[in-house]
Design an enzyme around this catalytic site. Structure first.
Site, short mmCIF file in Angstrom:
data_model
loop_
_atom_site.label_atom_id
_atom_site.label_comp_id
_atom_site.label_asym_id
_atom_site.label_seq_id
_atom_site.Cartn_x
_atom_site.Cartn_y
_atom_site.Cartn_z
N THR A 1 -39.06 -22.78 -15.62
CA THR A 1 -38.07 -21.96 -16.34
C THR A 1 -37.37 -20.85 -15.61
O THR A 1 -36.41 -20.36 -15.90
CB THR A 1 -38.23 -22.01 -17.72
OG1 THR A 1 -39.68 -20.71 -17.48
CG2 THR A 1 -39.06 -23.11 -18.41
N ASP B 1 -46.31 -12.10 -1.16
CA ASP B 1 -46.93 -13.00 -0.10
C ASP B 1 -47.14 -12.13 1.53
O ASP B 1 -48.01 -12.17 1.83
CB ASP B 1 -46.48 -14.48 0.22
CG ASP B 1 -46.69 -15.33 -0.92
OD1 ASP B 1 -47.86 -15.16 -1.65
OD2 ASP B 1 -46.02 -16.33 -1.24
N ASP C 1 -40.73 -14.28 -0.21
CA ASP C 1 -41.97 -13.63 -1.03
C ASP C 1 -42.46 -12.38 -0.70
O ASP C 1 -43.10 -12.40 0.11
CB ASP C 1 -42.75 -14.82 -1.27
CG ASP C 1 -43.54 -14.37 -2.86
OD1 ASP C 1 -44.20 -13.49 -2.92
OD2 ASP C 1 -43.55 -15.42 -3.90
N ARG D 1 -43.22 -15.55 -12.77
CA ARG D 1 -42.30 -16.27 -12.87
C ARG D 1 -42.52 -17.69 -13.19
O ARG D 1 -43.15 -18.33 -12.19
CB ARG D 1 -41.24 -16.20 -11.95
CG ARG D 1 -39.72 -16.71 -12.30
CD ARG D 1 -38.89 -16.21 -11.38
NE ARG D 1 -39.05 -16.65 -9.86
CZ ARG D 1 -38.39 -16.32 -8.81
NH1 ARG D 1 -37.22 -15.78 -9.25
NH2 ARG D 1 -38.66 -16.85 -7.53
#
Length: 211
Positions: free
Chosen positions: A110, A205, A202, A106
Site C-alpha cells: 500500500t 540499506d 535505499d 512502509r
C-alpha cells in the site's frame, strides 16, 4: 515550484557531497560519512532562524554584550531506521538537543506507513522539534510522524531531508502546511515502487550495509 516553506539548500558543498552519495560506487563507510556531513549542513540551514538574546560576556580584551540562543529548547526526532544516519551530524552541531525516535515502515503493497515504535521527551510542547529522515518519497511516513508528534504535544516542528520527490513534498505540505521543510534536492519523481528517481537508492540499506 513550491512555497517559501520549502527550502532547497543549493550550497556547492552540499550539492557536491550529495552527488558523491548518489553514486552506486560509493562504499558504505563513505556513504555514511557523507550523510552525516550533509545532515550537519542542513541542520545549519534549518536553524538559521533560531531566536537569540544578548548576554554579558567578558573576553580577554573587554566586556561586551553578545548573542546566545534563546527560546525553545531543541529535540531531534529520527524516523527509524534511516533517520539515525543523520543524527550524528546534527548532534555535532546541536549537542544539547534531546533525541526522540519514531519507528515507521512502509507497507510494500500500500506504500502506507505502519508505526512500531514511538519514544520522545515528555516536554515536547516546550521544544522546537526537528524531524529527520534522508528520503521524502511518498511523504506518507513523514506526514504520519508529524501527526504523531503533534498529538504528543509538539507545536513547533521542522522537517529535514536529504532528498525528496515532488509527490512527497506535496503530501507533507497538504497535511502539515505549518511545518517548514529543508532539503538538499527535489528530484524528478517516484517510480512504480515508490523510490525517488534518480534518487540514491535505499538510504537505510546504504547507511547500514544491509544490501
Amino acid at each position: 515550484m513550491f512555497d517559501s516553506q520549502v527550502h532547497v539548500v543549493t550550497h556547492p558543498l552540499v550539492q557536491h557531497k550529495l552527488t558523491l552519495a548518489r553514486s552506486q560506487d560509493t562504499t558504505t563507510d563513505n556513504f555514511r560519512r557523507l550523510v552525516r556531513e550533509i545532515a550537519a549542513m542542513l541542520a545549519y540551514e534549518a536553524t538559521r532562524d533560531l531566536p537569540t538574546e544578548l548576554v554579558d560576556v567578558t573576553t580577554p580584551v573587554a566586556a561586551c554584550r553578545m548573542p546566545i540562543l534563546a527560546g525553545k529548547k531543541l529535540c531531534l526526532v529520527s524516523i527509524l531506521r534511516a533517520g539515525n544516519g543523520m543524527l550524528d551530524g546534527m548532534i555535532d552541531l546541536l549537542p544539547n538537543a534531546r533525541v526522540g525516535h519514531i519507528g515507521l515502515y512502509r507497507d510494500p503493497a500500500t506504500l502506507e506507513p505502519v508505526e512500531y515504535y514511538f519514544k520522545v521527551p515528555d516536554d515536547m510542547a516546550e521544544r522546537l522539534v526537528i524531524v529527520v529522515d534522508p528520503m521524502l518519497a511518498t511523504g506518507n511516513s513523514a506526514a504520519a510522524a508529524l501527526t504523531h508528534l503533534k498529538r504528543a504535544g509538539a507545536t513547533s516542528l521542522k522537517l529535514v531531508n536529504l532528498l525528496a520527490a515532488p509527490e512527497g513534498v506535496r503530501t507533507v505540505r497538504a497535511a502539515h502546511p505549518d511545518v517548514p521543510i529543508t532539503l538538499a534536492a527535489i528530484d524528478e519523481r517516484l517510480n512504480d515502487h515508490g523510490y525517488i528517481v534518480p534518487g540514491l537508492g535505499d538510504a537505510g540499506d546504504r547507511i547500514f550495509g544491509t544490501k
